[in-house]
Design a protein around this motif. Structure first.
Motif, PDB file in Angstrom:
ATOM      1  N   ASP A  44       5.492  -4.031  -9.636  1.00 15.50           N
ATOM      2  CA  ASP A  44       5.474  -3.450  -8.280  1.00 15.50           C
ATOM      3  C   ASP A  44       6.136  -4.352  -7.243  1.00 15.50           C
ATOM      4  OD1 ASP A  44       4.266  -1.090  -9.004  1.00 15.50           O
ATOM      5  OD2 ASP A  44       2.234  -1.750  -8.522  1.00 15.50           O
ATOM      6  N   VAL A  65      -2.261  -2.738  -8.361  1.00 15.96           N
ATOM      7  CA  VAL A  65      -0.898  -3.268  -8.374  1.00 15.96           C
ATOM      8  C   VAL A  65      -0.550  -3.689  -9.796  1.00 15.96           C
ATOM      9  CG1 VAL A  65       0.618  -5.072  -7.488  1.00 15.96           C
ATOM     10  CG2 VAL A  65      -1.094  -4.030  -5.992  1.00 15.96           C
ATOM     11  N   THR A  66       0.632  -3.298 -10.247  1.00 14.65           N
ATOM     12  CA  THR A  66       1.078  -3.647 -11.595  1.00 14.65           C
ATOM     13  C   THR A  66       2.108  -4.776 -11.534  1.00 14.65           C
ATOM     14  OG1 THR A  66       2.909  -2.065 -11.639  1.00 14.65           O
ATOM     15  CG2 THR A  66       0.726  -1.252 -12.266  1.00 14.65           C
ATOM     16  N   ARG A 124      -1.958   5.458  -7.074  1.00 14.37           N
ATOM     17  CA  ARG A 124      -2.913   4.486  -7.584  1.00 14.37           C
ATOM     18  C   ARG A 124      -3.133   3.385  -6.558  1.00 14.37           C
ATOM     19  NH1 ARG A 124       0.780   0.506  -9.143  1.00 14.37           N
ATOM     20  NH2 ARG A 124       2.771   1.298  -9.937  1.00 14.37           N
ATOM     21  N   HIS A 151       2.654   6.044  -5.895  1.00 12.92           N
ATOM     22  CA  HIS A 151       2.404   6.101  -7.329  1.00 12.92           C
ATOM     23  C   HIS A 151       1.032   6.702  -7.645  1.00 12.92           C
ATOM     24  CE1 HIS A 151       5.776   3.326  -7.223  1.00 12.92           C
ATOM     25  NE2 HIS A 151       5.912   3.448  -8.536  1.00 12.92           N
ATOM     26  N   ARG A 166       0.824  -1.208   0.000  1.00 11.40           N
ATOM     27  CA  ARG A 166       0.000   0.000   0.000  1.00 11.40           C
ATOM     28  C   ARG A 166       0.864   1.265   0.000  1.00 11.40           C
ATOM     29  NH1 ARG A 166      -4.902   1.504   4.243  1.00 11.40           N
ATOM     30  NH2 ARG A 166      -5.405   3.534   3.318  1.00 11.40           N
ATOM     31  N   THR A 196       2.146   1.663  -3.643  1.00  6.82           N
ATOM     32  CA  THR A 196       1.155   2.108  -4.624  1.00  6.82           C
ATOM     33  C   THR A 196       0.667   3.525  -4.320  1.00  6.82           C
ATOM     34  OG1 THR A 196      -0.598   0.974  -3.358  1.00  6.82           O
ATOM     35  CG2 THR A 196       0.390  -0.219  -5.228  1.00  6.82           C
TER      36      THR A 196
END
Length: 330
Positions: free
Chosen positions: A24, A20-21, A17, A15, A9, A12
């Motif tokens: 990450d 999750v990409t 957002r 970032h 958390r 992200t």
């Protein structure tokens, strides 16, 4: 002491957002691998340094993420700095080995300087960018990042504004206000310039002296509420008259080496003038800018070795970094 951990958390959120990409987890694992190294370092030991430890680990991961992608806020920052100041970084002389499209020791030293030099309400002090411990630990972190640089994945979802906000970077430094021929100036400014014999700065050692000037020269009403009573707790005022109006800097006259300033003190300037560049609201920015552009702050310096050169050569960046919205603010 319980081992610290950075959770997804936190990554992200930096970032901007929630999703999750694919890359990450790799970068979060790197931050967590760096965390014990940071926590055990001389610079960041101790329970009270936990937040700084996390920030260092996360910043290194964000830095690497941007460098691998050759994009993002770090790349934006160094290219902006090069365009505006003629070199990729403040403070540091860059060697021939410095490569703007890869990772560099000087970059990581600057990251540590930034983390150790809080801004806004948290401003307390300025880290020495040439501190021996800082440079040595920057080397340690660089070696760790260099070891994984080639294997790090390219992210398409980079963190915005983590190094420096884009809006602040591209905020234009405006020229000082200059009266145009025949331009009508505010009444306060006309009266000020008449009293100062055309000089843009006047100096007052006490609030009583300033108040006397308000009433007798500016013709203000002799009533407490009309005479800026909030200034009564201060001394050593600079009043700057320009076509936009009057600016008043309290508790800063001792820093201005003006021929008409009886309150100037080399010792006090050497000790405290740098705070005008770092503490929000301490000095109106146009007044600070006037002082620098007219060589009236020659003894302003950071309180460490080579502090004068580091501040004088980087003053605009320093003011922008620390003053934030007060840099060219209304």
């Amino acid at each position: 002491m319980k081992e610290q951990k950075i959770y997804m958390r936190a990554w992200t959120e930096m970032h901007g957002r929630a999703k999750v990409t694919a890359t990450d987890e790799w970068y979060l694992n790197l931050a967590n691998e760096l965390l014990p190294l940071v926590a055990n370092s001389y610079m960041y030991q101790g329970r009270e340094m936990v937040e700084d430890q996390r920030q260092v680990a996360l910043s290194c991961a964000l830095y690497l993420e941007d460098c691998v992608a050759d994009a993002g806020n770090w790349r934006e920052f160094i290219h902006w700095h090069k365009e505006n100041y003629g070199r990729y970084l403040p403070f540091y002389p860059l060697s021939e080995d410095y490569l703007p499209d890869e990772i560099n020791r000087e970059d990581i030293a600057f990251l540590l300087w930034a983390i150790n030099s809080p801004v806004g309400d948290d401003f307390d002090w300025v880290e020495n960018p040439m501190d021996k411990d800082l440079l040595e630990f920057a080397d340690v972190l660089y070696e760790r990042l260099d070891a994984v640089f080639e294997s790090a994945p390219i992210s398409e979802y980079l963190a915005p504004g983590w190094m420096m906000e884009t809006e602040l970077m591209w905020k234009k430094r405006e020229p000082l206000p200059v009266a145009l021929p025949g331009e009508k100036m505010p009444t306060n400014v006309e009266r000020f310039l008449e009293a100062s014999n055309g000089e843009p700065l006047m100096f007052f050692g006490s609030y009583n002296a300033l108040k006397f000037f308000f009433v007798n020269s500016l013709k203000w009403e002799d009533e407490e509420d009309a005479l800026l009573p909030d200034l009564a707790e201060f001394d050593n005022f600079v009043v700057y008259g320009n076509p936009k109006g009057l600016l008043i800097g309290p508790d800063v006259a001792q820093f201005f080496a003006d021929k008409n300033n009886p309150f100037y003190s080399v010792e006090e300037a050497e000790e405290g003038a740098y705070e005008m560049f770092c503490e929000e609201g301490l000095c109106p920015f146009d007044l600070l800018k006037y002082g620098m552009e007219h060589n009236l702050l020659p003894d302003a310096q950071f309180p460490f070795e080579n502090g004068k050169a580091l501040l004088q050569e980087n003053w605009d960046f320093v003011a922008r970094w620390f003053l934030g919205e007060f840099y060219e603010g209304e």
